[in-house]
Write a protein that holds these residues in place. Structure first.
Motif, PDB file in Angstrom:
ATOM      1  N   GLU A 139       0.824  -1.204   0.000  1.00 35.25           N
ATOM      2  CA  GLU A 139       0.000   0.000   0.000  1.00 35.25           C
ATOM      3  C   GLU A 139       0.861   1.258   0.000  1.00 35.25           C
ATOM      4  O   GLU A 139       0.425   2.319  -0.455  1.00 35.25           O
ATOM      5  N   ILE A 140       2.063   1.138   0.538  1.00 33.70           N
ATOM      6  CA  ILE A 140       3.012   2.249   0.550  1.00 33.70           C
ATOM      7  C   ILE A 140       4.189   1.850  -0.331  1.00 33.70           C
ATOM      8  O   ILE A 140       4.951   0.936   0.011  1.00 33.70           O
ATOM      9  N   LEU A 141       4.319   2.498  -1.470  1.00 26.24           N
ATOM     10  CA  LEU A 141       5.365   2.151  -2.428  1.00 26.24           C
ATOM     11  C   LEU A 141       6.417   3.262  -2.446  1.00 26.24           C
ATOM     12  O   LEU A 141       6.115   4.414  -2.779  1.00 26.24           O
ATOM     13  N   LEU A 142       7.624   2.900  -2.095  1.00 22.17           N
ATOM     14  CA  LEU A 142       8.745   3.830  -2.062  1.00 22.17           C
ATOM     15  C   LEU A 142       9.750   3.425  -3.138  1.00 22.17           C
ATOM     16  O   LEU A 142       9.910   2.245  -3.440  1.00 22.17           O
ATOM     17  N   VAL A 143      10.439   4.423  -3.682  1.00 21.09           N
ATOM     18  CA  VAL A 143      11.430   4.136  -4.712  1.00 21.09           C
ATOM     19  C   VAL A 143      12.665   4.992  -4.475  1.00 21.09           C
ATOM     20  O   VAL A 143      12.558   6.169  -4.117  1.00 21.09           O
ATOM     21  N   VAL A 144      13.823   4.372  -4.627  1.00 18.86           N
ATOM     22  CA  VAL A 144      15.092   5.098  -4.525  1.00 18.86           C
ATOM     23  C   VAL A 144      15.528   5.466  -5.935  1.00 18.86           C
ATOM     24  O   VAL A 144      15.667   4.602  -6.804  1.00 18.86           O
ATOM     25  N   ALA A 145      15.736   6.758  -6.154  1.00 16.34           N
ATOM     26  CA  ALA A 145      16.157   7.239  -7.472  1.00 16.34           C
ATOM     27  C   ALA A 145      17.014   8.491  -7.290  1.00 16.34           C
ATOM     28  O   ALA A 145      16.665   9.370  -6.487  1.00 16.34           O
ATOM     29  N   ASP A 146      18.129   8.534  -8.002  1.00 12.21           N
ATOM     30  CA  ASP A 146      19.025   9.697  -7.963  1.00 12.21           C
ATOM     31  C   ASP A 146      19.411  10.076  -6.539  1.00 12.21           C
ATOM     32  O   ASP A 146      19.481  11.267  -6.188  1.00 12.21           O
ATOM     33  N   GLY A 147      19.642   9.068  -5.696  1.00 12.14           N
ATOM     34  CA  GLY A 147      20.130   9.324  -4.348  1.00 12.14           C
ATOM     35  C   GLY A 147      19.093   9.750  -3.335  1.00 12.14           C
ATOM     36  O   GLY A 147      19.440  10.075  -2.190  1.00 12.14           O
ATOM     37  N   SER A 148      17.822   9.750  -3.719  1.00 16.34           N
ATOM     38  CA  SER A 148      16.772  10.187  -2.795  1.00 16.34           C
ATOM     39  C   SER A 148      15.632   9.172  -2.774  1.00 16.34           C
ATOM     40  O   SER A 148      15.499   8.337  -3.669  1.00 16.34           O
ATOM     41  N   LEU A 149      14.825   9.280  -1.730  1.00 15.48           N
ATOM     42  CA  LEU A 149      13.671   8.407  -1.564  1.00 15.48           C
ATOM     43  C   LEU A 149      12.408   9.164  -1.962  1.00 15.48           C
ATOM     44  O   LEU A 149      12.197  10.314  -1.558  1.00 15.48           O
TER      45      LEU A 149
END
Length: 323
Positions: A139-149
Motif C-alpha cells: 500500500e506504501i510504495l517507495l522508490v530510490v532514485a538519484d540518491g533520494s527516496l
C-alpha cells in the motif's frame, strides 16, 4: 551471544504464534507488534533495535514464513527514517507500525544494490525495478532514485515467478509516475541493515534445516542401525553444527559495522546453502518431493544468497584493497 529477557520472550512469542497460525502476519502485527519494532515511539512504534528485528527474522527463517517483514518492517521503515523527513515520518510510519505493507524499489534486472534502476525527471519517476519484496501488494510504495527516496502511488506492478515460492517478489514499472520527494537516503547504510536482518533469517533457516536432518538421521535405518550412528555422518553433522553456530554469531555481529554486515551476508549465505544441500543429500529421494520441506530450504538458500547483492559482491567489501 547473550540475549535479554525481553528478547528471549519476543523469540518465544513469535515461535509459538508461527506454530499455530497458517497466515501469521495479521497476528504478528496485532499481538506482538513486529511491524512496529523499528518505528520510534513518537511515531506509534516500539523503538526497538536491530537485534530485536533479527530475533524475529531468525524465527521467520526457521519456518520460511512468507510475510512482508523484511520488505516492510525493516526496509520501508528504515528507508523513511533515513530520509529524516518529519512530515513523511508522521504520515507513513504509524501506518507501517500497524502492519500496512510497504515496499522499497531500486534494484535493476541484474539485482545490483549500488545501481538504482530508476531516475527522476520533472518530479516523475521513470524506470523498472526488479526483486521488490511484496511490491505487488504494498500500500506504501517507495522508490530510490538519484540518491533520494520518493513515494509513488501510480505504478504497474507484477508479481514475478521465483524458484523460492516462499519469497514474494515483484517487478514494478514507473512510466512518468508522479513522485513525492521524501528526502536523501544513504543506500549503503540501508543495505547494511537489510543484510544484517537477512543474515539472521538465513541463520534461522540453516538451524531448522540442520535440526530436521539430525532428526531424520535418527529415524532412517540402514544395515540394521540408524544412519546417524555411522562415523562418517557424525563428522558431517559436526561440521554442519559448526556452520550453523558460526552463521548465527556472524549474523548478530553484523550491525556493528558495514564490513561485518558484508561478512555476515557472505557467511550466512554459504552456510545456508551448504546445510540445505546436505539436507537434500542425506534425506535422499524424499527431499525433492513436494510433501517434504527440504527442497524449500534449498530454494530459499539460493534466493536469499542473491537478495541485496550476491555473496561475491559483498566479499569484495570484506577484503582489504590490494596495495
Amino acid at each position: 551471544m547473550t540475549f535479554t529477557a525481553e528478547q528471549d520472550a519476543l523469540r518465544d512469542s513469535v515461535r509459538k504464534l508461527l506454530d499455530r497460525e497458517a497466515d501469521p502476519w495479521p497476528e504478528l502485527c496485532e499481538q506482538i507488534g513486529v511491524a512496529a519494532l523499528a518505528v520510534p515511539e513518537r511515531f506509534g512504534g516500539l523503538g526497538a533495535g536491530t537485534t530485536e528485528l533479527q530475533v524475529v527474522a531468525e524465527e521467520l527463517g526457521r519456518v520460511l514464513a512468507d510475510v512482508p517483514f523484511l520488505g516492510s518492517a525493516v526496509l520501508a521503515v528504515h528507508a523513511v527514517l533515513a530520509a529524516s523527513n518529519d512530515e513523511a515520518c508522521d504520515r507513513l510510519l504509524p501506518r507501517l507500525a500497524e502492519g500496512v505493507v510497504g515496499a522499497v524499489a531500486w534494484t535493476d534486472a541484474e539485482g545490483r544494490w549500488d545501481a538504482p534502476a530508476c531516475r527522476v525527471a520533472d518530479s516523475a519517476v521513470e524506470g523498472e525495478a526488479h526483486y521488490v519484496l511484496h511490491g505487488d501488494e504494498a500500500e506504501i510504495l517507495l522508490v530510490v532514485a538519484d540518491g533520494s527516496l520518493y513515494e509513488v502511488t501510480d505504478a504497474r506492478r507484477e508479481r514475478t515467478a521465483a524458484m523460492d515460492e516462499t519469497r514474494r517478489l515483484a517487478r514494478v514499472r514507473f512510466d512518468s509516475a508522479p513522485a513525492r520527494l521524501i528526502g536523501p537516503v544513504d543506500l549503503g547504510a540501508l543495505r547494511d541493515v537489510a543484510c544484517a536482518v537477512l543474515a539472521a533469517e538465513q541463520a534461522g533457516a540453516a538451524a531448522r534445516a540442520f535440526e530436521l536432518t539430525v532428526e531424520y538421521s535418527k529415524q532412517r535405518h540402514q544395515f540394521g542401525r540408524p544412519i546417524g550412528g555411522f562415523q562418517a555422518l557424525k563428522h558431517r553433522m559436526a561440521d554442519l553444527h559448526v556452520l550453523v553456530e558460526t552463521a548465527r554469531s556472524a549474523a548478530y555481529a553484523a550491525p556493528e559495522s558495514s564490513r561485518l554486515a558484508a561478512a555476515a551476508k557472505v557467511h550466512c549465505s554459504e552456510a545456508l546453502a551448504t546445510v540445505a544441500g546436505e539436507m537434500i543429500q542425506l534425506h535422499g529421494g524424499i527431499a525433492i518431493t513436494w510433501e517434504h520441506p527440504a527442497h524449500r530450504y534449498f530454494k530459499r538458500a539460493h534466493g536469499a544468497a542473491h537478495l541485496f547483492g550476491s555473496p561475491a559482491d559483498h566479499l569484495a567489501r570484506v577484503r582489504p584493497p590490494l596495495s
